[in-house]
Scaffold this motif. Structure first.
Motif, short mmCIF file in Angstrom:
data_model
loop_
_atom_site.label_atom_id
_atom_site.label_comp_id
_atom_site.label_asym_id
_atom_site.label_seq_id
_atom_site.Cartn_x
_atom_site.Cartn_y
_atom_site.Cartn_z
N SER A 75 -21.10 30.65 86.66
CA SER A 75 -21.59 29.42 86.01
C SER A 75 -23.11 29.31 86.15
O SER A 75 -23.80 28.97 85.19
CB SER A 75 -20.90 28.19 86.61
OG SER A 75 -19.50 28.29 86.48
N LEU A 76 -23.61 29.59 87.36
CA LEU A 76 -25.04 29.50 87.61
C LEU A 76 -25.82 30.50 86.77
O LEU A 76 -26.82 30.16 86.13
CB LEU A 76 -25.31 29.73 89.10
CG LEU A 76 -26.78 29.74 89.54
CD1 LEU A 76 -27.43 28.39 89.28
CD2 LEU A 76 -26.89 30.12 91.01
N THR A 111 -24.81 32.10 84.05
CA THR A 111 -24.65 31.84 82.62
C THR A 111 -25.62 30.75 82.17
O THR A 111 -26.26 30.85 81.12
CB THR A 111 -23.20 31.41 82.31
OG1 THR A 111 -22.31 32.45 82.69
CG2 THR A 111 -23.03 31.14 80.83
N THR A 112 -25.71 29.68 82.97
CA THR A 112 -26.64 28.59 82.64
C THR A 112 -28.08 29.09 82.65
O THR A 112 -28.87 28.77 81.75
CB THR A 112 -26.48 27.45 83.66
OG1 THR A 112 -25.12 26.99 83.66
CG2 THR A 112 -27.40 26.29 83.31
N THR A 113 -28.43 29.87 83.68
CA THR A 113 -29.79 30.41 83.78
C THR A 113 -30.10 31.31 82.59
O THR A 113 -31.19 31.22 82.00
CB THR A 113 -29.95 31.21 85.09
OG1 THR A 113 -29.66 30.37 86.20
CG2 THR A 113 -31.38 31.74 85.22
N TYR A 114 -29.15 32.16 82.21
CA TYR A 114 -29.34 33.06 81.08
C TYR A 114 -29.53 32.28 79.78
O TYR A 114 -30.43 32.57 78.99
CB TYR A 114 -28.14 34.00 80.97
CG TYR A 114 -28.18 34.95 79.79
CD1 TYR A 114 -29.20 35.89 79.67
CD2 TYR A 114 -27.18 34.91 78.82
CE1 TYR A 114 -29.23 36.76 78.60
CE2 TYR A 114 -27.21 35.78 77.75
CZ TYR A 114 -28.24 36.71 77.63
OH TYR A 114 -28.27 37.56 76.56
N ALA A 115 -28.68 31.27 79.56
CA ALA A 115 -28.78 30.47 78.34
C ALA A 115 -30.12 29.73 78.27
O ALA A 115 -30.77 29.68 77.21
CB ALA A 115 -27.63 29.47 78.28
N LEU A 116 -30.56 29.17 79.40
CA LEU A 116 -31.84 28.46 79.42
C LEU A 116 -33.01 29.43 79.23
O LEU A 116 -34.02 29.08 78.60
CB LEU A 116 -32.00 27.71 80.75
CG LEU A 116 -31.07 26.51 80.95
CD1 LEU A 116 -31.23 25.93 82.35
CD2 LEU A 116 -31.34 25.44 79.90
N THR A 117 -32.89 30.63 79.76
CA THR A 117 -33.94 31.64 79.60
C THR A 117 -34.09 32.03 78.14
O THR A 117 -35.21 32.09 77.61
CB THR A 117 -33.62 32.89 80.44
OG1 THR A 117 -33.52 32.53 81.82
CG2 THR A 117 -34.71 33.94 80.28
N THR A 127 -33.10 30.27 75.55
CA THR A 127 -33.55 29.10 74.81
C THR A 127 -35.04 28.84 75.00
O THR A 127 -35.77 28.60 74.03
CB THR A 127 -32.76 27.85 75.25
OG1 THR A 127 -31.36 28.09 75.07
CG2 THR A 127 -33.18 26.63 74.45
#
Length: 326
Positions: A44-45, A47-53, A55
């Motif tokens: 989860s951590l 995936t969130t970091t990857y998506a924000l990166t 974006t």
């Protein structure tokens, strides 16, 4: 708990294959050996970091592309840097995320070396691009009257192309040489990515010359570019300190501060891994350092540039405003 195996590979004896195993056709990326709940949390951590990166860097690329007023060398370099970061983080993180939820955690022989090639090529391009960005700031601050005549659109384009091409050619020969060698079992890579250190440990016979070649190329690209950046900013600092205006000094430091922060993050973690042949570090240190420069640095880059740069913030607001009117 999550285990980071602290095994050290002896650089003088990197190949002691187990003869009971057949030749390797795929590899097992161990990653982090954790309880299932911890793996879900990490998934989860990350995936969130990857998506924000994706974006954040994508937003900078779109904002700079959309705002023609920022089609100048400084922002062309920044746009390429953000675009590069998207692909850099995408070369390793998706497979890492799949392995968090997979029981097998395997990667094919071809897939491993493709990841190895793109991860190192994009990282090398990033080193060159950071050096070019430092050179651009040196010209803008130390030679402001000559800057428009030196850093023309033509030179800017050539420098960007050189960074990309040199990055993708730099490690091509050693990676091809390693891929042509025979790998014996066990096929376990105690890492989160396909890295040369663990791969050398799986060779049927030791390859000190190829190891030395990888070490030399890594040292040249890291230290060569880092010393160039250090030299450029030393000259910039001397020029800024001679400025009579406090406002001018503040503007110069503000312009260079973002770049220096990114350089510090990237090279700090990179040197932990590759200032030596990369085989004497514990597996735990290798994993953490790799995660830092492969995920954390690309995640913070958009924040660093957008928070410290008024033009970028204005371009992002303009981009968001254009979407709101649609």
């Amino acid at each position: 708990i999550c285990l980071l195996t602290l095994q050290v590979t002896d650089p003088m004896n990197v190949s002691e294959p187990d003869s009971s195993f057949a030749f390797v056709r795929e590899f097992l990326l161990l990653g982090f050996s954790c309880e299932w709940k911890i793996l879900i949390l990490l998934f989860s951590l990350f995936t969130t970091t990857y998506a924000l990166t994706i974006t954040g860097n994508g937003a900078i690329v779109c904002a700079l592309w959309y705002n023609r007023r920022l089609h100048i060398p400084m922002y062309i370099f920044l746009g390429n840097f953000s675009f590069l970061e998207i692909w850099y983080v995408s070369s390793t993180v998706p497979k890492m995320l799949v392995n968090f939820l997979s029981d097998e955690k395997t990667i094919s022989f071809a897939g491993c070396f493709l990841q190895f090639y793109f991860f190192f090529s994009l990282g090398t391009s990033e080193c060159f691009l950071l050096a070019v960005m430092a050179f651009d700031r040196y010209l803008a601050i130390c030679r402001p009257l000559h800057y428009p005549n030196i850093m023309t659109g033509h030179l800017c384009t050539k420098l960007v192309i050189i960074c990309w091409v040199c990055g993708f050619l730099w490690f091509l020969i050693p990676i091809v040489l390693i891929s042509q060698m025979s790998f014996c079992g066990p096929n376990i890579i105690d890492h989160v990515v396909c890295d040369p250190g663990p791969l050398f440990a799986l060779l049927c016979v030791s390859a000190p010359r190829i190891q030395l070649l990888c070490y030399t190329l890594s040292s040249l690209v890291i230290f060569g570019n880092f010393l160039f950046i250090l030299g450029s900013y030393t000259l910039v600092l001397l020029a800024v300190l001679r400025m009579p205006s406090a406002t001018g000094r503040h503007k110069a430091f503000s312009t260079c501060g973002s770049h220096l922060a990114v350089v510090s993050l990237f090279y700090g973690s990179l040197m932990v891994m590759y200032v030596s042949p990369g085989l004497g570090h514990s597996a735990g240190i290798q994993k953490v350092a790799t995660l830092f420069y492969a995920m954390v640095t690309p995640f913070f880059n958009p924040l660093i540039y957008s928070l410290r740069n008024k033009e970028i913030k204005a371009a992002l607001r303009k981009l968001l405003g254009s979407f709101n009117t649609i």
